[in-house]
Design a protein around this motif. Structure first.
Motif, PDB file in Angstrom:
ATOM      1  N   UNK A 162     -28.101 -15.977 -40.977  1.00 28.36           N
ATOM      2  CA  UNK A 162     -28.745 -14.890 -41.861  1.00 28.36           C
ATOM      3  C   UNK A 162     -28.082 -14.778 -43.611  1.00 28.36           C
ATOM      4  N   UNK A 163     -28.553 -14.623 -45.001  1.00 28.69           N
ATOM      5  CA  UNK A 163     -28.391 -14.479 -45.957  1.00 28.69           C
ATOM      6  C   UNK A 163     -29.098 -14.252 -46.161  1.00 28.69           C
ATOM      7  N   UNK A 164     -30.339 -13.332 -46.228  1.00 26.19           N
ATOM      8  CA  UNK A 164     -31.585 -12.645 -46.611  1.00 26.19           C
ATOM      9  C   UNK A 164     -32.547 -11.857 -45.876  1.00 26.19           C
ATOM     10  N   UNK A 165     -33.369 -10.702 -46.422  1.00 19.53           N
ATOM     11  CA  UNK A 165     -33.821 -10.273 -45.304  1.00 19.53           C
ATOM     12  C   UNK A 165     -35.423  -9.588 -46.688  1.00 19.53           C
ATOM     13  N   UNK A 166     -36.327  -9.979 -47.199  1.00 16.88           N
ATOM     14  CA  UNK A 166     -37.049  -8.996 -47.314  1.00 16.88           C
ATOM     15  C   UNK A 166     -38.395  -9.299 -47.266  1.00 16.88           C
ATOM     16  N   UNK A 167     -38.776  -8.463 -48.305  1.00 15.42           N
ATOM     17  CA  UNK A 167     -40.246  -8.330 -47.501  1.00 15.42           C
ATOM     18  C   UNK A 167     -41.754  -8.990 -48.317  1.00 15.42           C
ATOM     19  N   UNK A 168     -42.096  -9.580 -48.325  1.00 18.64           N
ATOM     20  CA  UNK A 168     -43.121 -11.176 -48.295  1.00 18.64           C
ATOM     21  C   UNK A 168     -43.638 -10.099 -50.027  1.00 18.64           C
ATOM     22  N   UNK A 169     -44.281  -9.437 -49.354  1.00 16.49           N
ATOM     23  CA  UNK A 169     -44.521  -8.554 -50.783  1.00 16.49           C
ATOM     24  C   UNK A 169     -43.948  -8.163 -52.311  1.00 16.49           C
ATOM     25  N   UNK A 170     -42.747  -8.098 -51.718  1.00 10.23           N
ATOM     26  CA  UNK A 170     -41.895  -7.903 -53.301  1.00 10.23           C
ATOM     27  C   UNK A 170     -40.972  -9.142 -53.834  1.00 10.23           C
ATOM     28  N   UNK A 171     -40.585  -9.721 -52.876  1.00  6.77           N
ATOM     29  CA  UNK A 171     -40.762 -11.736 -53.188  1.00  6.77           C
ATOM     30  C   UNK A 171     -41.159 -11.921 -54.056  1.00  6.77           C
TER      31      UNK A 171
END
Lengths: 326, 502, 330
Positions: free
Chosen positions: B224-233
């Motif tokens: 896993x290289x990243x975990x983001x909120x869809x609304x903020x990316x």
């Protein structure tokens, strides 16, 4: 580690060959080892080996050709009959090869182009062609070869004939494209097709070579019995295919197919038959069941051995590291 | 069920396939009522991860916790019993059984009375699932053999929904759906979300993923290289994470000008392959890299097969100018100095149980022949060992069987064996699929070298960045047709491509 | 909306049913046309009560064997040792029949057929040797056992004695026909409408999907062993009741015994797209034996050229059945 995997599968046939040989030598109280007996074993393996060299091409491709027994019968019977009919008995030599080749090409065409599974075709011909042989033999007649032609059954003629065909087959199988392509088809037919191997042509070629060898061997078979009879080639397909598997060729063919394995397997089977005779157990039922059980065992063990141990990720990683450093 | 609670937690999950470390210490959290996207390049380990959740594979180490309890599914059925189901990318339906039967296959016992399956009831229930989720209608009594891919996917979706899942996993399902059904699928996902169910979505389409999901987890090389909120990316941020820093600087071509000879090497005219591609025409020039991009079922992969003579052409010709001949079969293509690297390395390209040597020499046998068709074993070995040394294939020897190598090294053999020949045309279908970044860079450098040597390359890929990074010209395909041609010095961006691709 | 859907569905069902009925009528017409054709070819000999009875009687035991093949082939496996099993089963039906009457006939055949076929599928499932080659080897062993009994001093007379004429009713009309009809219904339901039947067809259709959906491959294989074993067992005692004896065979000639069932299966397979294969089998069986009967009437010698015709049938049906098949065939 992976290399060992291949070796394990390859070494089993040698072990079983030696075990069978030693067992029957002891059981026959040494009678197995007499020069006379050994020469009989070699003599009787000849046809199996010739035919086996041809079938090996088909088996290398992962298919099977169990029509060789009936093909040998039909080629022999037809060649002798036609040869006598046209007044040139010696013409049977080329005729036998041609008839064998034709049957082989038809088989190859049906498997490659019409996609009939090869074992189904084999079974159909096993009974269909045998019916035809029996018809020719009963309705027309059994024929005998001329006296001069009996020279074919002498060692001076037989052995060179044997060596000639075997050398040619070894050359084609081990040292030409046909052999390599056949093994590639057995390893992975899709891969072979995607690289650009003429797969259909190779299949037809393999069946043709198999048929040719059967036709060629029918000359020796005719010479052995001085003519034709209904029993020609009976059970030969089984003996040959068993020999090839016994020698360590996998049922799936591919890189496991090697000519030496035909020799090894054919001799093993002949030693079993011969040995059972020497110790007075030559009855059909014993012979069949011994062969059957042994073959099941050998197939099972070679398959297990070639599948190998499960690969442990760590070992591989270390292996890769070692490879980089080395 | 209230939303926002953790339903599934994964800690430190590891999975090996032979030599490949497919999942490295994966941590992953899924909440109720969450639509969670998983993205990563091919071979990044996302399919492996969901397969473990869905009970297809066991894990080698680490832990999964479902609703607060230890979770270690022994089979997909076990996972279904835990209310987890999945639509798999490369699985499908059983063609010899009717559609209704396919929905409940493996679970027919519940329709059985006195040993006999109540077919009417089974079909009715299957039909009810289709109606409940507003899926397009499917004839329940018909064999699935011969149904369209899209219909088959719907049957699979109904199958997954039939267990009334708390967690539904969708692996690359949108790419085989039409626009209309995609919308329906999005509605369905949202309906599930409203019910407090969780959905894991995998797709290659970054924009689509951002649009439909709440959270996105990015994987690269099994980790896993990243975990983001869809609304903020943004798509760019996701892509950056997907490819990693190694991407920049000399990875792809740096020039932005198409550069190739005037000489047309291969010209394809009006080629149609039934059910795959329609009326395709293009010219391939000397030293050109010609890219084909599109969704998986857009026909790009069929182009490669057709050019190499592997498809039966319904119409059209593939003309090789040097030989002044039409390519009609693969053996002919092989003879005419063409090469083909198919997409599925282990099943279509390599003989994985055979030795490295056997794999290496297979395309070169004709050239290696001596008098009376003699193939000298020494000559074969020399070719194999010299080329593999050049390509620095990590191995113990050329006698080693192929399946002992890692994906990257396998691909080096797969690719390198063609470069040992005197090639004119090379067809590459997803040449960097499932290899790590290092090998990827190496393969691109080989391609650049081949281009310099005057080899013409047809590059087919579902990775847009790769096509944009390497080609002189590119064709965008959709529904078996070419929809757009772009030159390297024109509007050579993802936006311009994606617009016509979907 | 949903109303519209249901009406759509009913229309579709009606269409489907209409299609099936059309085909069924067409099939019956062709079937009788064939019989008339045979009648004409043989110079007006075929359509007589005697001839029809002979053909019908002969076609019954192979029907059971062909049904067994339906299950086996549907799963993607092959068993060429069924002939060897049938020889042993028939011998057993005969021996026990002569000792214990009808119970002996039925159980003698059934148990041997079931046990040996079940053993075969255990071997296929656990050794993973491709079934066609493993079954050929098993055929060798079964032949050897039968031949050993025939040669054995104490068992010779048992094998050579025919089944007592008092116990052959199962091989005669109407009993054999009634048994076949009853079994037709049962086999139809097992093949089409039970979980095990569905699973068998599923693993033959796509083993990977089946595995992923939790179908236990090994268990299903053993299921085939039981179902086809029972069918082979029935074929054994029906054969023995019909013929009263069986010839012990060696050198793999036992395979000849299932060639006719295989031809029946392949013909039924050709019809499968339009007609359920289980229902097609008895018709195909009748047609094939009618053809052999006609050949005999025309003076084609049995045992030689008729066998060639049979071989040809298998190849031709095989070619037709494989038409349009893509992909790798070994």
């Amino acid at each position: 580690m992976m290399k060992n995997r291949f070796k394990a599968a390859d070494i089993i046939p040698f072990i079983s060959f030696v075990a069978i040989f030693v067992f029957f030598t002891i059981a026959s109280k040494g009678a197995m080892l007499s020069a006379f007996n050994l020469s009989i074993i070699l003599d009787q393996s000849m046809i199996t080996i010739i035919v086996g060299c041809g079938v090996l091409f088909v088996i290398a491709q992962g298919s099977t050709d169990m029509t060789i027994g009936v093909n040998l019968g039909l080629s022999g019977v037809l060649a002798v009959h036609v040869g006598l009919a046209i007044g040139h008995p010696w013409a049977m030599l080329p005729l036998a090869c041609i008839f064998g080749l034709i049957v082989g090409i038809i088989n190859g065409f049906l498997v490659a182009k019409c996609k009939v599974p090869s074992f189904m075709l084999s079974i159909a011909e096993l009974i269909g062609i045998r019916g035809l042989i029996n018809y020719i033999q009963t309705v027309i007649s059994a024929e005998y070869i001329t006296n001069e032609m009996r020279v074919l059954n002498t060692s001076a003629v037989k052995i060179p004939m044997f060596i000639a065909i075997v050398v040619i087959m070894i050359y084609i199988f081990e040292f030409t494209k046909i052999g390599r392509y056949s093994r590639a088809i057995g390893e992975n037919e899709t891969t072979a097709r995607f690289v650009g191997v003429p797969v259909d042509l190779m299949k037809i070629t393999a069946f043709a070579l198999s048929g040719l060898c059967a036709g060629y061997a029918s000359i020796l078979a005719v010479a052995q019995i001085n003519g034709t009879n209904m029993q020609m080639g009976v059970f030969l397909e089984m003996k040959t295919v068993m020999a090839i598997f016994f020698g360590g060729v996998l049922v799936t063919g591919g890189a496991s197919a090697k000519i030496y394995k035909v020799f090894l397997g054919a001799l093993s089977i002949q030693i079993i038959i011969n040995g059972l005779g020497l110790i007075g157990k030559s009855a059909t039922q014993i012979q069949q069941s011994v062969e059957g059980v042994l073959l099941l065992l050998v197939l099972f063990i070679t398959m297990m051995a070639s599948r190998g141990r499960k690969i442990k990720p760590k070992e591989i990683e270390e292996e890769e590291k070692a490879a980089v450093q080395g | 069920m209230s939303t926002g609670q953790t339903i599934l937690e994964i800690k430190g999950l590891n999975k090996y396939f032979g030599p490949t470390h497919a999942n490295k210490n994966i941590d992953f959290t899924l909440k109720t009522g969450e639509i969670h996207g998983l993205i990563g390049e091919n071979g990044s380990g996302k399919s492996t991860l969901i397969s473990q959740i869905a009970g297809l594979y066991g894990h080698d180490s680490g832990e999964m916790i479902l609703k607060g309890q230890h979770y270690d599914p022994q089979s997909p059925i076990d996972a279904n019993d835990h209310k987890i189901s999945m639509v798999m990318q490369e699985l499908g339906v059983v063609g010899t059984l009717p559609a209704g039967m396919n929905v409940f296959l493996g679970r027919t016992d519940k329709f059985t009375k006195f040993g006999i399956i109540n077919k009417k009831q089974l079909n009715r229930e299957a039909q009810a699932i289709f109606e409940k989720w507003d899926l397009p209608r499917v004839p329940m009594n018909k064999l699935t053999d011969g149904m369209m891919i899209e219909t088959r996917k719907m049957i699979e979706l109904a199958r997954a929904l039939s267990v009334d899942p708390d967690i539904l996993i969708l692996d690359e399902i949108t790419q085989s759906l039409s626009l209309n059904n995609r919308r329906k699928l999005v509605d369905l996902i949202n309906k599930l979300k409203e019910d407090g169910k969780s959905i894991i979505v995998i797709t290659h389409d970054v924009e689509e993923l951002i649009e439909i999901t709440d959270t996105i987890t990015v994987l690269r090389d099994g980790a896993v290289v990243g975990n983001v909120m869809s609304a903020e990316t943004t798509p760019d941020e996701i892509k950056q994470m997907m490819v990693g820093r190694a991407m920049e600087g000399g990875y792809y071509r740096e020039d932005m000008v198409p550069e190739y000879g005037d000489e047309v090497v291969l010209s394809v005219k009006n080629v149609t392959v039934k059910g795959e591609i329609e009326d395709i025409s293009f010219d391939l020039h000397k030293g050109e890299i010609l890219g084909f991009c599109g969704l998986s079922d857009s026909g790009i992969h069929s182009i490669g097969k057709a050019v190499y003579g592997l498809s039966k052409l319904q119409k059209g010709t593939i003309h090789l100018n040097e030989k002044n001949a039409d390519i009609k079969s693969a053996p002919q293509a092989l003879r005419s100095n063409m090469g083909y690297v198919p997409k599925d390395r282990d099943n279509e390209a390599l003989m994985i149980h055979a030795s490295i040597r056997d794999n290496f020499v297979l395309p070169s046998l004709t050239e290696l022949q001596g008098p009376i068709a003699f193939l000298s074993p020494a000559k074969l070995s020399r070719l194999a060992s010299e080329t593999s040394k050049q390509l620095s294939v990590k191995m113990t020897g050329i006698g080693q069987p192929m399946d002992a190598l890692s994906g990257g090294n396998k691909q080096k053999v797969n690719f390198g064996r063609w470069l040992a020949k005197d090639l004119k045309v090379l067809v590459l279908d997803c040449p960097t699929r499932g290899v790590d970044v290092g090998v990827k860079a190496y393969i691109y450098s080989l391609m650049k070298q081949a281009k310099k040597d005057g080899i013409s390359i047809v590059l087919i890929s579902d990775e847009l960045t790769e096509i944009l990074g390497m080609s002189d010209r590119l064709f965008v395909m959709k529904d078996g047709k070419i929809t757009k041609e772009i030159r390297r010095d024109e509007d050579f961006t993802e936006q311009s491509v994606i617009g016509v691709m979907i | 909306m949903s109303n519209e859907k249901t009406s759509d569905l009913t229309i579709e069902l009606k269409k489907e049913r209409a299609g099936q009925i059309k085909f069924a009528i067409g099939f019956v017409v062709v079937f009788f046309a064939l019989l008339v054709l045979f009648h004409v070819i043989t110079g007006g000999q075929f359509l007589s009560g005697d001839k029809i009875t002979v053909v019908l009687l002969h076609s019954i035991w192979p029907t059971f064997a062909a049904w067994a093949l339906c299950f086996i082939f549907a799963s993607g496996y092959t068993d060429l040792s069924l002939g060897g099993i049938m020889v042993l089963g028939s011998v057993s039906a005969c021996i026990f029949g002569n000792w214990y009457g009808y119970i002996g006939v039925v159980l003698g055949g059934l148990i041997v057929g079931l046990v040996l076929t079940f053993i075969n599928f255990n071997i296929f499932a656990f050794t993973k040797i491709p079934s066609w080659i493993a079954s050929i080897i098993l055929a060798l062993i079964y032949e050897a056992i039968a031949f050993g009994m025939k040669m054995g001093a104490s068992t010779k007379s048992l094998v050579d004695t025919e089944l007592n004429r008092d116990y052959r009713l199962l091989g005669k009309l109407p009993w054999s026909f009634i048994i076949m009809l009853v079994c037709l219904v049962i086999v139809y339901y097992i093949y089409n409408r039970t979980t095990v039947g569905t699973n068998i067809r599923a693993i033959g259709g796509n083993a990977d999907v089946s595995k992923a959906l939790g179908i236990n491959i090994t268990k299903t294989l053993l299921g085939i062993g039981v179902i086809s074993g029972i069918l082979v067992g029935i074929a054994c005692f029906m054969q023995e009741s019909y013929a009263g004896r069986v010839t012990v065979k060696t050198g793999l000639t036992s395979i000849n015994m299932i060639l006719q069932p295989m031809a029946i299966y392949l013909l039924a397979k050709v019809l499968e797209k339009k007609m359920n294969i289980i229902i097609a089998v008895p018709f195909c069986s009748f047609i094939i034996y009618a053809v052999f009967n006609v050949l005999s009437s025309l003076g084609v010698p049995s045992g030689t050229l008729q066998e060639s015709v049979l071989g040809l049938f298998i190849v031709v049906f095989g070619v037709i059945g494989q038409m349009g098949v893509k992909g790798v065939v070994k």
